[in-house]
Design an enzyme around this catalytic site. Structure first.
Site: not given
Length: 338
Positions: A153, A124, A149
């Site tokens: 990643k 991402s 989040y």
């Protein structure tokens, strides 16, 4: 090639499976269905023109992963499985680290046991954190993501980079994508968020179809052309094509290969609202709300490396993203059947 697609019944995973099947690959889908529905599977088969194998299970089950990799003689793994709501990750950090980081560790441990060394990771743009320069280039140092989040990643990227240093015959692709939107042009496959949508386009679509009253636009005082946040929106079909191209070109090519997958242009929230209003033929009801903590004013991708090395570039416009989303939402107002 024989491809294991984790999270293959989710939004990006399902569109990628269709493209893989159309390209003649054998697809094994692994999903625990926590954010997707089983009813997407026949749609994948119909649009892909070929039957995918489906296994209901969790990437944290290392024994199951090893069994699948062995039994299906997997050549490469495309790893989408994981939790992906930025806001929810702030409320549930342990669940995000368990699913996204521990889950990936279990998966790559199973791959090592099964001697499978080709890995495509769904990363991402959040790994860049807040950069002083735009557009974002792969050579930028990674930053400090704002949410668990984003941190999950980045942690996985670091783990995979360390793994490849220790096991130099692995081929690992880190595909950093920006804002995937749109739907399959058939209108039979699209984004079907469970509960209240976390992303802009599905929320707009649900307002347009009458499931929600109004879109809250967070912040209209950013230093951008119209005051709303600017992002790089990429059609999910272009993104799916990017995964297939990366898999085919990088198979058995040792190294860590990092690519931005984005359109390379920024569009504001109001640009997206206006494109959607045009697509559905009526104004979309919206109101302004205060900025959300951690939201950046503007960023978009420099995707020239993927163009240069993979011969991949986006072909679909913002108008097409809006049209395809509306086609999906208007044909399936409640999403996939349960």
């Amino acid at each position: 090639m024989r491809v294991l697609v984790t999270g293959g019944s989710g939004y990006i995973g399902s569109h990628t499976c269709v493209q893989l099947l159309q390209n003649g690959h054998d697809v094994i889908i692994l999903d625990n269905l926590c954010n997707s529905k089983r009813s997407v599977l026949p749609v994948i088969e119909r649009l892909g023109g070929k039957h995918p194998t489906f296994v209901e299970g969790d990437i944290r089950n290392e024994a199951l992963m090893t069994e699948i990799l062995h039994d299906h003689a997997i050549d490469t793994v495309i790893h989408f499985a994981g939790l992906k709501a930025v806001g929810e990750s702030v409320q549930k950090p342990l669940e995000y680290y368990d699913n996204n980081v521990n889950g990936t560790l279990r998966l790559i441990s199973a791959m090592r046991a099964a001697n499978v060394k080709n890995f495509i990771f769904s990363s991402s743009a959040t790994v860049y954190g807040d950069q002083p320069k735009i557009p974002y280039v792969e050579s930028f140092p990674t930053g400090t993501p704002q949410s668990p989040y984003g941190k999950s990643k980045l942690m996985v990227e670091q783990i995979l980079t360390d793994l490849q240093k220790a096991q130099p015959d692995w081929s690992i692709a880190l595909l950093r994508y920006f804002n995937p939107v749109g739907a399959h042009p058939s209108g039979d496959m699209g984004e079907d968020p469970q509960g209240i949508p976390n992303n802009l386009m599905p929320y707009i679509a649900q307002v347009a179809v009458g499931r929600r009253d109004s879109l809250a636009i967070f912040g209209n005082d950013y230093p951008t052309e119209d005051g709303t946040g600017v992002r790089d929106y990429i059609h999910v079909m272009d993104l799916a094509d990017g995964h297939v191209v990366a898999m085919e070109k990088l198979a058995n090519k040792p190294g860590v290969h990092i690519y931005n997958l984005g359109a390379g242009v920024g569009n504001s929230v109001l640009d997206v609202v206006n494109a959607f209003s045009k697509a559905c033929g009526k104004p979309v009801n919206y109101h302004f709300a205060p900025r959300r903590e951690g939201d950046l004013p503007a960023y978009w991708a420099d995707a020239s490396k993927a163009d240069r090395e993979l011969n991949w570039r986006v072909t679909r416009t913002l108008d097409e993203m809006a049209q395809d989303t509306w086609h999906w939402q208007s044909r399936h107002p409640q999403g996939y059947p349960d």
